[in-house]
Design an enzyme around this catalytic site. Structure first.
Site, PDB file in Angstrom:
ATOM      1  N   ASP A 188      37.978  34.606  35.492  1.00  0.00           N
ATOM      2  CA  ASP A 188      39.263  34.320  35.780  1.00  0.00           C
ATOM      3  C   ASP A 188      40.281  35.184  35.820  1.00  0.00           C
ATOM      4  O   ASP A 188      40.244  36.078  34.992  1.00  0.00           O
ATOM      5  CB  ASP A 188      39.355  32.994  34.893  1.00  0.00           C
ATOM      6  CG  ASP A 188      41.032  32.314  35.104  1.00  0.00           C
ATOM      7  OD1 ASP A 188      41.065  31.642  36.148  1.00  0.00           O
ATOM      8  OD2 ASP A 188      41.834  32.505  34.714  1.00  0.00           O
ATOM      9  N   GLU A 225      37.648  36.678  40.043  1.00  0.00           N
ATOM     10  CA  GLU A 225      38.684  35.827  41.099  1.00  0.00           C
ATOM     11  C   GLU A 225      39.759  36.946  41.159  1.00  0.00           C
ATOM     12  O   GLU A 225      40.402  37.220  40.065  1.00  0.00           O
ATOM     13  CB  GLU A 225      39.377  34.884  40.124  1.00  0.00           C
ATOM     14  CG  GLU A 225      40.193  34.107  40.855  1.00  0.00           C
ATOM     15  CD  GLU A 225      41.500  33.373  40.345  1.00  0.00           C
ATOM     16  OE1 GLU A 225      42.128  32.676  40.830  1.00  0.00           O
ATOM     17  OE2 GLU A 225      41.617  33.898  39.022  1.00  0.00           O
TER      18      GLU A 225
END
Ligand code: QV4
Length: 474
Positions: A188, A225
């Site tokens: 993330d 990401e």
């Protein structure tokens, strides 16, 4: 660390967003394994802050690395990984290496019962204290590297990954998950961390656990990401050598095309021809859990006909490491996942056709979508050939002599003899129906010795796509 370590000919990941571990374990055995899914991206596994109303995004605010969340505890997690690996379905964990929680008045209690004082950057459950974080500042200029990587993304306390202590805690957390049998990680907010720090972490974590069927020396799959729309100071090119990178341009452009803002004929050069990352470095998707909530070109389950067409194209065209989204119904950004009065996440329930009914959308259980997962398995390692288009938004192409896809996104019928490249025979269109006891419940297509077949997709048909492959021969 670009190898997802798929089993057999499988090659599609599904994101079971907010599902519980025990439900995922059952889904691997009852549905994902039998239908040929390669893996599952699961929601964050470690303890998070509790936010009022229990929005899904509270899970992006860690309090400690204890494996207790609303999806289940460590034992349930371990059981899920074991059972999924046993049926050839890999588990990839969404990990938060960039930050801890955002501010909170007073003492916060997490999902595992740990206390924290976010305003003082005090997380005794790890433990972390203020010195483990970057000094607080806001990101106002997204093209300022310092701000993007050292300030706080939406106020989330920003860990300093150059610190020995922080690195050791993150590596310990990832190694724990590897020990339990996961195949890799979605990282993330990777863009918000220096690539050098991530490189150190990725190269230091353990090899995958051979007791879960991984070969010796297998490195964890990493997909990061990084949102890069092009021309950004912190770019995808800083990360794609370390592991795969989420290709957001894919999502935006496929949405644009299937919404009718761009003729499908242009998709002939889809992939690197559109400026996307190399196929083996790109994690591709029609929508993800963030952009499905935004207004804009991105398609989601709320536009089912276009969504299924885009997904069919995604899975039929030979480009990218494919992930399909499996959502819960939402009205706005903050809608919580299906939960009971005690705010416990509830299990999905299925109707007699296998569709989810109680607030879970389960796109992965839509026939038009899981059938394309089967298509992608059947045509694996074949090339694209015989591209055809009508000069507008009717297209078709072959995958070797194993599969054929046709799409009609015009407001008039597609009725045409087309080259399918398949061996002569009768094939069942896996979009309009399926093969049941040797007969097709949807459209059938007769392929002649020449490879040609008569293809019809009416503009009013329920689905705007037709797919044939060698594993669905009548
Ligand atoms: C609020 C204000 C801030 C303020 C802060 C002060 O908006 O301006 O600084 O309070 O305390 C939630 C709330 C958000 C709140 C924040 C902190 O929505 O309003 O800030 O908590 O309390 C998810 C959600 C966010 C959510 C966050 C944490 O999308 O809404 O924020 O979780 O719970 C960029 C990044 C990219 C990122 C994307 C969303 O480059 O990395 O934005 N995507 C990932 C995840 C995403 C997740 C995060 C990152 C954070 O995919 O789901 O955000 O982990 O593009």
């Amino acid at each position: 660390q670009h190898n997802p370590h798929w089993w057999g000919n499988r090659n599609t990941i599904v994101h079971l967003f907010e599902w519980k571990w025990s439900d995922i374990a059952a889904e691997c055995e009852n549905f994902l394994g039998p239908k040929g899914f390669a893996g599952v991206q699961v929601s964050p596994v470690n303890e998070n802050i509790i936010s009022a109303g229990r929005p899904w995004w509270e899970r992006y605010q860690p309090i400690s690395y204890k494996l207790i969340t609303r999806s289940g505890n460590e034992q349930e997690f371990a059981d899920m990984v074991r059972r999924c690996n046993d049926v050839g379905v890999r588990i990839y964990v969404d990990v938060l290496l960039n930050h801890m929680s955002g501010d909170f008045d007073g003492i916060a209690v997490g999902t595992a019962g740990s206390e924290a004082e976010p305003s003082k950057k005090s997380y005794p459950g790890v433990p972390y204290s203020a010195q483990d974080f970057h000094p607080s500042c806001e990101i106002t200029d997204w093209n300022d590297r310092f701000q993007v990587q050292q300030c706080e993304l939406v106020g989330l306390k920003d860990l300093d990954q150059s610190s020995e202590w922080v690195r050791s805690k993150l590596i310990e957390f990832l190694d724990h998950l590897i020990e339990l049998g996961v195949a890799g990680f979605r990282v993330d907010a990777a863009k918000h961390m220096a690539a050098d720090d991530l490189s150190y972490i990725y190269s230091t974590i353990s090899d995958l656990n051979t007791e879960h069927g991984f070969p010796h020396n297998a490195r964890p799959f990493i997909f990061q990401e990084v949102i890069d729309h092009g021309h950004e100071t912190v770019s995808r090119e800083e990360y794609n050598q370390l592991g795969a990178v989420t290709e957001f341009r894919f999502s935006e452009e496929i949405g644009n095309a299937f919404r009718g803002n761009n003729a499908l004929k242009w998709l002939q050069s889809w992939g690197t021809g559109w400026g996307f990352l190399a196929s083996g470095q790109a994690l591709t998707f029609v929508d993800n859990h963030d952009n499905q909530r935004d207004m804009g070109a991105v398609l989601n389950y709320k536009s089912p006909k276009q969504y299924k067409m885009a997904t069919a194209f995604h899975l039929a065209y030979p480009y990218g490491i494919s992930r399909v989204m499996s959502s819960f119904a939402f009205d706005d950004h903050d809608t919580a996942p299906p939960q009971d009065e005690q705010e416990r996440i509830i299990s999905p329930e299925f109707d007699e056709e296998g569709a989810c009914v109680n607030g879970w959308i389960c796109e992965h259980r839509w026939r038009q979508i899981y059938a394309m997962v089967g298509f992608k398995n059947a045509v694996r390692d074949t090339e694209l050939s015989n591209w055809w288009d009508n000069g507008d938004s009717q297209i078709s192409f072959c995958r070797g002599n194993k599969g054929f896809l046709a799409v009609n996104n015009n407001l008039y019928d597609l009725s045409q003899e087309l080259q399918t490249c398949l061996p002569a025979g009768v094939y069942c269109d896996v979009i309009s129906g399926s093969l049941v006891d040797g007969s097709c419940t949807g459209k059938s297509v007769i392929v002649e010795d020449s490879g040609f077949g008569y293809i019809h997709i009416g503009s009013e048909d329920f689905d705007g796509v037709l797919a044939l492959h060698v594993d669905a021969r009548v």
